[in-house]
Enzyme design. Structure first.
Site: not given
Ligand code: HMG
Ligand code: MG
Length: 311
Positions: A20-21, A216, A218, A249, A258
């Protein structure tokens, strides 16, 4: 009076986040069958938890757009073992996709800072919690186990240092929603051991038991293992790591790999701490994955062991 210090724990849980990450940040799109094989190999190497993918918006993270296909492949192959692999879900839409596959472990991911909440989730510090509240509630009702990440716990590339109490406030709100374990993320790798001890102490002072915390790291600044050492001394027993040191990320400037699983395994073995992971099998997996990605692993332990094997 001498206050007795707790010794390091006898056993640590390594929470593998490579699929995933690690893969969420790769430029190349990795074929779904390669991802499935990566997960299978990590499980075979004895990793007790392997976070497999994210049910996020495919436009936000195209690298993981095949999440449903990957999990269907793994469920067909491994059954309940695959249903127990954790996946990220930011919202109810993501949860629906996990429920459709009868998955049992999900993780929501919050930000400790306003800027990263906007960039990573399109939400504010407050409205991210409005998104998580029904997601966590429904997941718990469905009998799922829910992890909660907090990102930017030690520093943020836009906002700089992050106050301890700001992190504790977000973390305890997630715990109040019902998440089982909090993973405190050093998203951009700026943490140092004193800061780790101070943050763990701040959570303890807020009444959070140590067994609810995971760390967690990096390895951007090469401090990840020193930070694990500080976490162990503070009594934390779950550490996230990524095979071969893959990772980062896509929405955090300067988030590099990581902490490598192999570096963590080598370090824990040296301290006599049980982890249950077969180091050679993880190194072979990272070597194989590096071939798929067309670049060598950044992990010092992977490079040293592969160089030794080649002599
Ligand atoms: P948004 O644009 O605000 O979404 O994004 P929305 O709620 O307004 O919805 C817009 C459209 O997206 C809708 O479709 C939803 O159905 C669709 P429409 O009606 O327009 O056709 N939608 C989805 N489709 C599929 N799967 C979903 C989903 N949600 C909405 N889950 C959202 C908000 C949260 C979805 C967006 O910002 C997003 O996907 N962000 C993810 C970013 C990400 O994955 N970042 C990496 C992970 S975090 C990380 O790596 C840190 C970590 O490792 C810890 C660390 O190191 O600190 C965990
Ligand atoms: Mg991370």
């Amino acid at each position: 009076m001498v206050v007795p210090q707790p010794g390091p724990p006898e056993r640590v849980t390594i929470y593998e986040v490579g699929p995933r990450d690690g893969l969420q940040n790769e430029k190349a799109l990795v074929p779904v069958e390669v991802k499935a094989e990566f997960v299978r190999r990590l499980l075979a190497a004895g990793l007790p938890v392997v976070e497999a993918t994210s049910f996020v918006h495919p436009k936000w993270v195209p690298q993981l757009a095949d999440a449903a296909e990957l999990m269907s492949t793994l469920v067909a192959d491994l059954g309940d073992l695959a249903r127990n692999l954790p996946v990220l879900v930011p919202n109810e839409r993501g949860l629906d996709r996990a429920v459709a596959l009868d998955l049992r472990h999900v993780a929501v991911f919050a930000s400790a800072t306003e800027t990263f909440a906007a960039r990573n989730l399109n939400r504010t510090l407050e409205t991210q919690l409005d998104m998580f509240a029904p997601t966590v509630a429904r997941a718990l009702e469905a009998g799922m186990d829910v992890r909660g990440y907090v990102s930017m716990c030690f520093g943020d590339p836009w906002e700089g240092p992050v106050p301890l109490q700001q992190v504790v406030a977000v973390g305890t709100r997630l715990l109040d929603l019902g998440v089982g374990q909090l993973s405190l993320g050093d998203t951009i790798g700026v943490a140092t051991p004193g800061h780790v001890q101070a943050l763990v102490a701040a959570f303890t002072a807020a009444g959070v038991p140590l067994d609810r915390l995971a760390l967690h790291f990096h390895d951007t600044y090469g401090q990840a293992l020193a930070n694990v050492h500080a976490g162990l001394a503070a009594g934390v027993t779950t550490y996230d790591a990524s095979a071969g040191g893959l990772g980062g990320c896509p929405y955090a400037r300067s988030a590099t790999g990581n902490l490598a699983t192999e570096d963590l395994v080598w370090f824990l073995t040296g301290l006599g701490i049980e982890h249950g992971v077969d180091l050679d099998a993880v190194v072979a997996t990272s070597d194989w994955m590096a071939e798929q990605l067309g670049r060598p692993s950044p992990s010092a332990v992977v490079r040293a062991l592969l160089d030794g094997a080649a002599e």
